[in-house]
Scaffold this motif. Structure first.
Motif, PDB file in Angstrom:
ATOM      1  N   ASP A  70      35.458  27.342  64.972  1.00 25.14           N
ATOM      2  CA  ASP A  70      34.678  27.764  63.808  1.00 25.14           C
ATOM      3  C   ASP A  70      34.734  29.272  63.620  1.00 25.14           C
ATOM      4  O   ASP A  70      34.653  29.769  62.492  1.00 25.14           O
ATOM      5  CB  ASP A  70      33.224  27.313  63.937  1.00 25.14           C
TER       6      ASP A  70
ATOM      7  N   CYS B 218      37.815  29.667  61.623  1.00 30.41           N
ATOM      8  CA  CYS B 218      37.570  29.294  60.226  1.00 30.41           C
ATOM      9  C   CYS B 218      36.830  30.405  59.486  1.00 30.41           C
ATOM     10  O   CYS B 218      37.166  30.751  58.348  1.00 30.41           O
ATOM     11  CB  CYS B 218      36.761  27.994  60.154  1.00 30.41           C
ATOM     12  N   ASN B 219      35.819  30.965  60.137  1.00 29.92           N
ATOM     13  CA  ASN B 219      34.985  31.951  59.465  1.00 29.92           C
ATOM     14  C   ASN B 219      35.636  33.317  59.343  1.00 29.92           C
ATOM     15  O   ASN B 219      35.210  34.127  58.521  1.00 29.92           O
ATOM     16  CB  ASN B 219      33.629  32.066  60.170  1.00 29.92           C
TER      17      ASN B 219
ATOM     18  N   SER C  59      38.349  33.598  58.069  1.00 33.15           N
ATOM     19  CA  SER C  59      38.897  33.467  56.721  1.00 33.15           C
ATOM     20  C   SER C  59      37.795  33.281  55.692  1.00 33.15           C
ATOM     21  O   SER C  59      37.819  33.874  54.623  1.00 33.15           O
ATOM     22  CB  SER C  59      39.864  32.277  56.663  1.00 33.15           C
TER      23      SER C  59
ATOM     24  N   VAL D 130      45.251  21.135  62.621  1.00 32.43           N
ATOM     25  CA  VAL D 130      44.563  22.420  62.774  1.00 32.43           C
ATOM     26  C   VAL D 130      45.580  23.530  63.000  1.00 32.43           C
ATOM     27  O   VAL D 130      45.485  24.619  62.411  1.00 32.43           O
ATOM     28  CB  VAL D 130      43.553  22.365  63.946  1.00 32.43           C
TER      29      VAL D 130
ATOM     30  N   SER E 162      46.231  26.808  60.612  1.00 30.91           N
ATOM     31  CA  SER E 162      46.023  28.155  61.153  1.00 30.91           C
ATOM     32  C   SER E 162      47.188  29.080  60.844  1.00 30.91           C
ATOM     33  O   SER E 162      47.010  30.295  60.683  1.00 30.91           O
ATOM     34  CB  SER E 162      45.788  28.085  62.671  1.00 30.91           C
TER      35      SER E 162
ATOM     36  N   TYR F 137      43.025  26.436  54.291  1.00 31.32           N
ATOM     37  CA  TYR F 137      41.724  26.318  54.944  1.00 31.32           C
ATOM     38  C   TYR F 137      41.361  24.857  55.155  1.00 31.32           C
ATOM     39  O   TYR F 137      40.859  24.474  56.218  1.00 31.32           O
ATOM     40  CB  TYR F 137      40.655  27.012  54.088  1.00 31.32           C
TER      41      TYR F 137
ATOM     42  N   ASN G  30      40.380  23.049  58.480  1.00 35.18           N
ATOM     43  CA  ASN G  30      38.943  22.810  58.633  1.00 35.18           C
ATOM     44  C   ASN G  30      38.567  21.341  58.671  1.00 35.18           C
ATOM     45  O   ASN G  30      37.663  20.952  59.420  1.00 35.18           O
ATOM     46  CB  ASN G  30      38.182  23.525  57.506  1.00 35.18           C
TER      47      ASN G  30
ATOM     48  N   TYR H 206      39.398  19.874  62.023  1.00 34.70           N
ATOM     49  CA  TYR H 206      38.540  20.558  63.005  1.00 34.70           C
ATOM     50  C   TYR H 206      37.135  19.949  62.997  1.00 34.70           C
ATOM     51  O   TYR H 206      36.566  19.664  64.048  1.00 34.70           O
ATOM     52  CB  TYR H 206      38.468  22.057  62.695  1.00 34.70           C
TER      53      TYR H 206
ATOM     54  N   SER I 119      30.289  29.970  64.318  1.00 34.36           N
ATOM     55  CA  SER I 119      30.073  30.296  62.911  1.00 34.36           C
ATOM     56  C   SER I 119      29.263  31.576  62.772  1.00 34.36           C
ATOM     57  O   SER I 119      29.564  32.434  61.934  1.00 34.36           O
ATOM     58  CB  SER I 119      29.352  29.135  62.221  1.00 34.36           C
TER      59      SER I 119
ATOM     60  N   PHE J 290      42.077  29.999  66.762  1.00 36.54           N
ATOM     61  CA  PHE J 290      42.528  28.612  66.637  1.00 36.54           C
ATOM     62  C   PHE J 290      43.413  28.211  67.819  1.00 36.54           C
ATOM     63  O   PHE J 290      43.312  27.091  68.334  1.00 36.54           O
ATOM     64  CB  PHE J 290      43.295  28.412  65.329  1.00 36.54           C
TER      65      PHE J 290
ATOM     66  N   SER K  29      32.951  17.974  53.301  1.00 34.21           N
ATOM     67  CA  SER K  29      33.471  19.331  53.106  1.00 34.21           C
ATOM     68  C   SER K  29      33.622  19.655  51.627  1.00 34.21           C
ATOM     69  O   SER K  29      33.347  20.779  51.188  1.00 34.21           O
ATOM     70  CB  SER K  29      34.821  19.471  53.821  1.00 34.21           C
TER      71      SER K  29
END
Length: 480
Positions: free
Chosen positions: A28, A31-32, A34, A95, A99, A137, A141, A144, A169, A211, A391
């Motif tokens: 996460d 992910c965050n 980005s 994933v 990435s 993304y 995501n 994930y 996050s 990642f 999502s």
């Protein structure tokens, strides 16, 4: 010194532990790295790029149509993919692919070299960059998020994963939140577009390594391609979507998440303008936001024990009530544009953050239980589709929320993008009330989703897990 042997469980998998939690948190965080810049888009495109607010709001809503196709499509592709052999499993393979794209995709949303171009060219650059970023993304995501239900089937383990995902996050939001305002705004509280672009590139590289750490340290303990019966072997996308809408836990968790993101993303532009023109210090906004994260940090170590004792739904509902009280005070309290007013705002945000933090630490675990609920009620897991639809609606809130807020700001509250960080005081005062109102709406939506729709309380969850375990054991005996 001899290397300590890896402890295995009864199925030959590495025993669940802190390594799994740190790996999931890193995902996460990646992910965050980005996603965190998304809250800067409105300020970048309206103030720096001088795109009219109404046009930007329209384009932001339009690109969410891509989400309507993108998220469920990728989720269904993952669920259909049952024949290809992957070294570490299909979810981790997707994933990894996402990435790679996110290395540079985030920066495509902040290309600063067309500032003097026409609105048509700006629109093309924005839409193209956003679509590419969103596709990359989603590829990372969606699988994930689905992994939580596959790393472990134990409720306590899932609670730990959900809590540590919240930590990832939080760190992924906190670092940009505190550092970026000091980098991307000048002494006059105006945004510097070239700095945003460079920051996005650096964050993409850092996210990529996060990642890779997650992929190398994640252990899959639940069968990715479980078939509950022979009749459901053929995957049906429309049926899966229908099942999602009938899946009360998934819908409830989604309504709550939409509420959370309306507060976080919908209010983001108004918060920035408030600090630019009301408190007259946009660099301070990151520090204030960091302080609001303190309750989440404090609650995270307690999440596992409290979930076992009280239940996820029960805890999250109490958190939503805390947020409603704090946001109601934020609306009514005399928050003036000075140190006293700022202190009142910070205290309200701390209490609001506590409520939101209680929910966020268990939110992903609740979605993992919703995936199990899908199997319990309909005979199929459909991790990819359930999570991708969840999502999608989250992203809808992330897009529509800021768009609606920006339209309200520019059409009724006097906000003018050409004034940058120097809005009229009457406009700044309007931002102060808009921020409080959006946070209050966010808290109410969380309460409705968690208390009135989500139906997996502690007792029902225990019943569901027991019946699923018995059902799966029976099927294994038949296969043997």
């Amino acid at each position: 010194m001899a290397k300590k042997p890896v402890q295995l469980d009864e199925n030959g998998h590495r025993k669940f532990g802190m390594r799994d939690c740190l790996a999931y948190a890193a995902g996460d965080l990646g992910c965050n790295m980005s996603f965190a810049l998304k809250s800067t888009m409105a300020i970048f495109w309206t103030q720096f790029m001088q795109m009219p607010s109404a046009l930007y709001a329209l384009l932001l809503v339009l690109v969410q149509v891509w989400d309507a196709i993108n998220d469920p499509l990728i989720g269904s592709i993952i669920d259909r993919d049952k024949r290809t052999s992957y070294k570490r499993g299909k979810f981790l393979a997707y994933v990894w692919l996402g990435s790679i794209g996110l290395l540079v995709a985030g920066a495509l949303c902040f290309i600063p070299w067309v500032q003097t171009s026409t609105n048509l060219i700006k629109s093309i650059v924005f839409v193209s960059g956003y679509i590419i970023w969103d596709a990359c993304y989603t590829v990372a995501n969606v699988p994930y998020g689905s992994l939580l239900s596959l790393i472990s089937k134990e409720p306590a383990d899932r609670a730990s994963l959900s809590a540590w995902r919240s930590v990832g996050s939080m760190v992924g939001n906190m670092l940009p939140m505190v550092i970026l305002p000091m980098i991307i705004y000048d002494a006059n509280n105006n945004i510097v577009g070239e700095n945003v672009f460079l920051a996005a590139l650096i964050m993409g590289v850092f996210g990529f390594f996060c990642f890779q750490f997650m992929i190398r340290n994640t252990e899959i303990r639940v069968d990715e391609n479980v078939k509950c019966n022979e009749e459901t072997e053929k995957f049906n996308v429309l049926k899966a979507m229908g099942n999602f809408l009938k899946n009360r836990p998934a819908v409830g968790a989604t309504v709550a998440a939409m509420g959370m993101f309306i507060g976080m993303q919908g209010a983001a532009t108004a918060v920035t303008v408030m600090f630019q023109s009301y408190f007259k210090n946009v660099q301070l906004s990151g520090v204030v936001s960091m302080f609001s994260m303190i309750p989440i940090v404090a609650f995270t170590p307690l999440a596992r024990k409290m979930v076992v004792k009280y239940g996820k739904k029960e805890l999250a509902t109490v958190g939503a009530i805390c947020s409603i009280v704090a946001c109601a005070v934020m609306v009514a309290a005399p928050i003036s544009p000075n140190g006293t007013g700022l202190l009142i705002y910070i205290v309200c945000q701390l209490i609001n953050s506590l409520g939101m933090g209680i929910y966020s630490t268990v939110s992903w675990s609740m979605m993992g239980d919703a995936i199990d609920y899908n199997e319990w009620k309909f005979g199929t897991r459909e991790e990819g589709t359930v999570y991708s639809l969840h999502s999608f609606f989250r992203k809808l809130a992330q897009g529509v929320g800021p768009a609606v807020a920006l339209v309200i700001m520019s059409s009724w509250l006097g906000y003018s993008e050409v004034n940058g960080g120097n809005q009229l005081f009457s406009v700044a005062l309007n931002m102060r009330y808009l921020v409080a109102g959006l946070y209050l709406l966010s808290a109410v939506m969380q309460f409705v989703g968690l208390s009135l729709i989500y139906n997996l309380d502690k007792k029902t969850l225990e019943k569901m897990n027991a019946e699923l375990e018995a059902r799966n054991a029976k099927q294994e005996n038949v296969q043997d």
